[in-house]
Write an enzyme that holds these catalytic residues in place. Structure first.
Site, PDB file in Angstrom:
ATOM      1  NE  ARG A   1      62.397  37.079  56.648  1.00  0.00           N
ATOM      2  CZ  ARG A   1      62.483  35.791  56.992  1.00  0.00           C
ATOM      3  NH1 ARG A   1      63.665  35.213  57.062  1.00  0.00           N
ATOM      4  NH2 ARG A   1      61.398  35.101  57.259  1.00  0.00           N
TER       5      ARG A   1
ATOM      6  CD  GLU B   1      54.916  23.313  57.863  1.00  0.00           C
ATOM      7  OE1 GLU B   1      54.607  22.470  57.020  1.00  0.00           O
ATOM      8  OE2 GLU B   1      55.594  24.325  57.606  1.00  0.00           O
TER       9      GLU B   1
END
Length: 172
Positions: A58, A95
């Site tokens: 993106r 994460e």
């Protein structure tokens, strides 16, 4: 520009408790997409920018049109193993694991002023890694620019002494 009406918010994606900010609705509206890129261009207009870098994927849809609008070059930052020429890589924590970002060794010339652009600033890990890549090549990071910033996640804390520009801010 009030960007929020053009961003689709999807609750509990990709996992429960996450409120995903989907920019595809903005990208699908040519007039508003152009308006968003021009708004970022205006925000960074006082900076001296030689080149824009953007992390995949993106960051490409924000950084490349912004580079075009400013008349400067664009440097893609990719995941490890995706670039065809000699690269430098910097690892970062996800994460649930680790990953690496890479740039061509000749993408940034020492002393160039670089703006890093992406769609979203969350925890700041990807952008901080991008900053490290640019600096490893001798570039000067003059700022970062985003369509969206998730304020509660405090990604700005990982970007000390760097100008941070964002069009829309959301709580997490």
């Amino acid at each position: 520009m009030d960007l929020k009406p053009y961003i689709r918010v999807i609750p509990d994606f990709p996992q429960p408790g996450i409120s995903f900010k989907d920019i595809t609705t903005l990208l699908n509206d040519g007039e508003k997409y152009k308006e968003a890129i021009n708004a970022i261009k205006e925000m960074v207009s006082e900076l001296e920018i030689d080149v824009i870098a953007g992390p995949e994927a993106r960051g490409f849809v924000v950084g490349a049109p912004l580079a075009y609008a400013l008349g400067v070059g664009f440097v893609p930052i990719r995941k490890s193993g995706k670039l065809p020429y000699e690269t430098i890589e910097v690892g970062y924590d996800l994460e649930y694991g680790k990953d690496k970002l890479a740039m061509h060794k000749d993408a940034i010339k020492p002393g160039q002023n670089v703006l890093i652009a992406d769609d979203l600033l969350a925890t700041g890990g990807t952008i901080a890694t991008s900053v490290n890549l640019v600096r490893e090549l001798g570039g000067n990071v003059v700022g970062t620019a985003f369509l969206i910033e998730l304020s509660e996640l405090n990604g700005r804390a990982k970007l000390p002494d760097i100008n941070v520009f964002s069009l829309a801010k959301y709580d997490y």
